[in-house]
Design a protein around this motif. Structure first.
Motif, PDB file in Angstrom:
ATOM      1  N   GLU A   1     -31.158 -30.317 -34.427  1.00  0.00           N
ATOM      2  CA  GLU A   1     -30.515 -31.023 -33.321  1.00  0.00           C
ATOM      3  C   GLU A   1     -31.047 -32.447 -33.158  1.00  0.00           C
ATOM      4  O   GLU A   1     -30.437 -33.282 -32.498  1.00  0.00           O
ATOM      5  CB  GLU A   1     -30.726 -30.261 -32.012  1.00  0.00           C
ATOM      6  N   GLU A   2     -32.202 -32.730 -33.725  1.00  0.00           N
ATOM      7  CA  GLU A   2     -32.785 -34.067 -33.599  1.00  0.00           C
ATOM      8  C   GLU A   2     -32.200 -35.053 -34.603  1.00  0.00           C
ATOM      9  O   GLU A   2     -32.470 -36.246 -34.520  1.00  0.00           O
ATOM     10  CB  GLU A   2     -34.305 -33.993 -33.764  1.00  0.00           C
ATOM     11  N   PHE A   3     -31.417 -34.566 -35.541  1.00  0.00           N
ATOM     12  CA  PHE A   3     -30.833 -35.450 -36.549  1.00  0.00           C
ATOM     13  C   PHE A   3     -29.439 -35.867 -36.087  1.00  0.00           C
ATOM     14  O   PHE A   3     -28.536 -35.054 -35.984  1.00  0.00           O
ATOM     15  CB  PHE A   3     -30.818 -34.766 -37.917  1.00  0.00           C
ATOM     16  N   ASP A   4     -29.320 -37.164 -35.802  1.00  0.00           N
ATOM     17  CA  ASP A   4     -28.094 -37.682 -35.198  1.00  0.00           C
ATOM     18  C   ASP A   4     -27.025 -38.057 -36.217  1.00  0.00           C
ATOM     19  O   ASP A   4     -25.841 -38.082 -35.894  1.00  0.00           O
ATOM     20  CB  ASP A   4     -28.427 -38.922 -34.355  1.00  0.00           C
ATOM     21  N   TYR A   5     -27.462 -38.397 -37.413  1.00  0.00           N
ATOM     22  CA  TYR A   5     -26.526 -38.918 -38.404  1.00  0.00           C
ATOM     23  C   TYR A   5     -26.641 -38.103 -39.681  1.00  0.00           C
ATOM     24  O   TYR A   5     -27.757 -37.799 -40.135  1.00  0.00           O
ATOM     25  CB  TYR A   5     -26.831 -40.396 -38.698  1.00  0.00           C
ATOM     26  N   TRP A   6     -25.476 -37.795 -40.239  1.00  0.00           N
ATOM     27  CA  TRP A   6     -25.399 -36.952 -41.421  1.00  0.00           C
ATOM     28  C   TRP A   6     -24.447 -37.559 -42.433  1.00  0.00           C
ATOM     29  O   TRP A   6     -23.439 -38.179 -42.081  1.00  0.00           O
ATOM     30  CB  TRP A   6     -24.879 -35.553 -41.052  1.00  0.00           C
ATOM     31  N   GLY A   7     -24.775 -37.341 -43.714  1.00  0.00           N
ATOM     32  CA  GLY A   7     -23.848 -37.703 -44.767  1.00  0.00           C
ATOM     33  C   GLY A   7     -22.875 -36.570 -45.049  1.00  0.00           C
ATOM     34  O   GLY A   7     -22.934 -35.507 -44.425  1.00  0.00           O
ATOM     35  N   GLN A   8     -22.004 -36.812 -46.017  1.00  0.00           N
ATOM     36  CA  GLN A   8     -20.969 -35.829 -46.371  1.00  0.00           C
ATOM     37  C   GLN A   8     -21.448 -34.817 -47.390  1.00  0.00           C
ATOM     38  O   GLN A   8     -20.803 -33.773 -47.572  1.00  0.00           O
ATOM     39  CB  GLN A   8     -19.735 -36.545 -46.912  1.00  0.00           C
ATOM     40  N   GLY A   9     -22.548 -35.104 -48.048  1.00  0.00           N
ATOM     41  CA  GLY A   9     -23.113 -34.153 -48.994  1.00  0.00           C
ATOM     42  C   GLY A   9     -22.757 -34.449 -50.434  1.00  0.00           C
ATOM     43  O   GLY A   9     -21.759 -35.109 -50.734  1.00  0.00           O
TER      44      GLY A   9
ATOM     45  N   GLU B   1     -37.177 -31.922 -59.815  1.00  0.00           N
ATOM     46  CA  GLU B   1     -37.616 -31.529 -61.149  1.00  0.00           C
ATOM     47  C   GLU B   1     -37.609 -30.004 -61.253  1.00  0.00           C
ATOM     48  O   GLU B   1     -37.623 -29.295 -60.240  1.00  0.00           O
ATOM     49  CB  GLU B   1     -39.036 -32.048 -61.410  1.00  0.00           C
ATOM     50  N   SER B   2     -37.645 -29.525 -62.486  1.00  0.00           N
ATOM     51  CA  SER B   2     -37.749 -28.075 -62.741  1.00  0.00           C
ATOM     52  C   SER B   2     -36.741 -27.300 -61.907  1.00  0.00           C
ATOM     53  O   SER B   2     -37.085 -26.314 -61.242  1.00  0.00           O
ATOM     54  CB  SER B   2     -39.174 -27.599 -62.433  1.00  0.00           C
ATOM     55  N   LEU B   3     -35.511 -27.734 -61.977  1.00  0.00           N
ATOM     56  CA  LEU B   3     -34.482 -27.123 -61.141  1.00  0.00           C
ATOM     57  C   LEU B   3     -34.206 -25.684 -61.541  1.00  0.00           C
ATOM     58  O   LEU B   3     -34.287 -25.311 -62.720  1.00  0.00           O
ATOM     59  CB  LEU B   3     -33.210 -27.964 -61.196  1.00  0.00           C
ATOM     60  N   LYS B   4     -33.886 -24.897 -60.520  1.00  0.00           N
ATOM     61  CA  LYS B   4     -33.620 -23.483 -60.700  1.00  0.00           C
ATOM     62  C   LYS B   4     -32.203 -23.176 -60.211  1.00  0.00           C
ATOM     63  O   LYS B   4     -31.645 -23.936 -59.405  1.00  0.00           O
ATOM     64  CB  LYS B   4     -34.615 -22.657 -59.893  1.00  0.00           C
ATOM     65  N   ALA B   5     -31.689 -22.052 -60.621  1.00  0.00           N
ATOM     66  CA  ALA B   5     -30.351 -21.653 -60.182  1.00  0.00           C
ATOM     67  C   ALA B   5     -30.279 -21.585 -58.656  1.00  0.00           C
ATOM     68  O   ALA B   5     -29.252 -21.931 -58.059  1.00  0.00           O
ATOM     69  CB  ALA B   5     -29.980 -20.315 -60.803  1.00  0.00           C
ATOM     70  N   GLU B   6     -31.355 -21.178 -58.032  1.00  0.00           N
ATOM     71  CA  GLU B   6     -31.361 -21.049 -56.569  1.00  0.00           C
ATOM     72  C   GLU B   6     -31.391 -22.393 -55.844  1.00  0.00           C
ATOM     73  O   GLU B   6     -31.300 -22.436 -54.614  1.00  0.00           O
ATOM     74  CB  GLU B   6     -32.525 -20.172 -56.097  1.00  0.00           C
ATOM     75  N   ASP B   7     -31.511 -23.480 -56.599  1.00  0.00           N
ATOM     76  CA  ASP B   7     -31.398 -24.804 -55.979  1.00  0.00           C
ATOM     77  C   ASP B   7     -29.938 -25.248 -55.851  1.00  0.00           C
ATOM     78  O   ASP B   7     -29.655 -26.291 -55.261  1.00  0.00           O
ATOM     79  CB  ASP B   7     -32.154 -25.855 -56.800  1.00  0.00           C
ATOM     80  N   THR B   8     -29.033 -24.462 -56.392  1.00  0.00           N
ATOM     81  CA  THR B   8     -27.615 -24.783 -56.291  1.00  0.00           C
ATOM     82  C   THR B   8     -27.185 -24.807 -54.828  1.00  0.00           C
ATOM     83  O   THR B   8     -27.374 -23.833 -54.102  1.00  0.00           O
ATOM     84  CB  THR B   8     -26.776 -23.762 -57.072  1.00  0.00           C
ATOM     85  N   ALA B   9     -26.626 -25.941 -54.415  1.00  0.00           N
ATOM     86  CA  ALA B   9     -26.245 -26.113 -53.017  1.00  0.00           C
ATOM     87  C   ALA B   9     -25.577 -27.475 -52.854  1.00  0.00           C
ATOM     88  O   ALA B   9     -25.614 -28.315 -53.770  1.00  0.00           O
ATOM     89  CB  ALA B   9     -27.475 -26.049 -52.105  1.00  0.00           C
ATOM     90  N   VAL B  10     -24.990 -27.672 -51.693  1.00  0.00           N
ATOM     91  CA  VAL B  10     -24.593 -29.015 -51.280  1.00  0.00           C
ATOM     92  C   VAL B  10     -25.782 -29.630 -50.555  1.00  0.00           C
ATOM     93  O   VAL B  10     -26.328 -28.998 -49.635  1.00  0.00           O
ATOM     94  CB  VAL B  10     -23.352 -28.998 -50.376  1.00  0.00           C
ATOM     95  N   TYR B  11     -26.175 -30.808 -50.993  1.00  0.00           N
ATOM     96  CA  TYR B  11     -27.338 -31.485 -50.423  1.00  0.00           C
ATOM     97  C   TYR B  11     -26.867 -32.599 -49.497  1.00  0.00           C
ATOM     98  O   TYR B  11     -26.008 -33.408 -49.857  1.00  0.00           O
ATOM     99  CB  TYR B  11     -28.220 -32.050 -51.537  1.00  0.00           C
ATOM    100  N   TYR B  12     -27.458 -32.639 -48.308  1.00  0.00           N
ATOM    101  CA  TYR B  12     -27.110 -33.610 -47.285  1.00  0.00           C
ATOM    102  C   TYR B  12     -28.336 -34.432 -46.900  1.00  0.00           C
ATOM    103  O   TYR B  12     -29.446 -33.897 -46.832  1.00  0.00           O
ATOM    104  CB  TYR B  12     -26.618 -32.906 -46.018  1.00  0.00           C
ATOM    105  N   CYS B  13     -28.122 -35.694 -46.608  1.00  0.00           N
ATOM    106  CA  CYS B  13     -29.200 -36.444 -45.979  1.00  0.00           C
ATOM    107  C   CYS B  13     -28.849 -36.647 -44.508  1.00  0.00           C
ATOM    108  O   CYS B  13     -27.677 -36.615 -44.118  1.00  0.00           O
ATOM    109  CB  CYS B  13     -29.474 -37.775 -46.669  1.00  0.00           C
ATOM    110  N   ALA B  14     -29.872 -36.830 -43.709  1.00  0.00           N
ATOM    111  CA  ALA B  14     -29.705 -36.970 -42.273  1.00  0.00           C
ATOM    112  C   ALA B  14     -30.811 -37.863 -41.723  1.00  0.00           C
ATOM    113  O   ALA B  14     -31.895 -37.941 -42.303  1.00  0.00           O
ATOM    114  CB  ALA B  14     -29.745 -35.602 -41.592  1.00  0.00           C
TER     115      ALA B  14
END
Length: 133
Positions: A118-126, A87-100
């Motif tokens: 390093e503890e996150f073994d699995y990542w999405g493509q974003g 919510e209340s998104l700002k310009a500085e929130d612009t990014a590629v978001y990944y889950c892990a």
């Protein structure tokens, strides 16, 4: 084989909202700490939020300071999906978001998410989030 697939990104105006989804296959998110990270242009990857395992105990959530009060992480066990409501998104929130996903817990310090990447073994493509007028 484990897959994490993010969706829900897009272009939104400042002050707007988005809900990102992380659909998991090959693992059960109830048994993994699942986090959202982001990488803005020219910057290092940074943590956003984490939801702990809830395999027999209540899940807890942690956020980094930029996300506190504006973002909410949640899990739908039935669909094996983790969400990030922004919510209340700002310009500085612009990014590629990944889950892990991590078999360990959500590391935190002073009440804030303090990721150990390093503890996150699995990542999405974003998924790309762009906040702009």
């Amino acid at each position: 084989q484990v897959h994490l697939v993010e969706s829900g990104g897009g272009l939104v105006q400042p002050g707007g909202s988005l809900r990102l989804s992380c659909a998991a296959s090959g693992l059960t998110t109830n048994y993994y700490a699942t986090a959202w990270f982001r990488r803005a242009p020219g910057k290092e990857r940074e943590g956003v939020s984490c939801i702990s395992r809830n395999d027999g105990s209540d899940a807890y959530t942690h956020y980094t300071n930029p996300a506190k009060g504006r973002f909410t992480i949640s899990r739908d066990s039935a669909s094996n999906t983790v969400y990030l409501q922004m919510e209340s998104l700002k310009a500085e929130d612009t990014a590629v978001y990944y889950c892990a996903a991590s078999k360990n817990g959500c590391t935190h310090s002073g009440g804030s998410f303090y990721p150990i990447i390093e503890e996150f073994d699995y990542w999405g493509q974003g998924t790309q989030v762009t906040v702009s007028s």
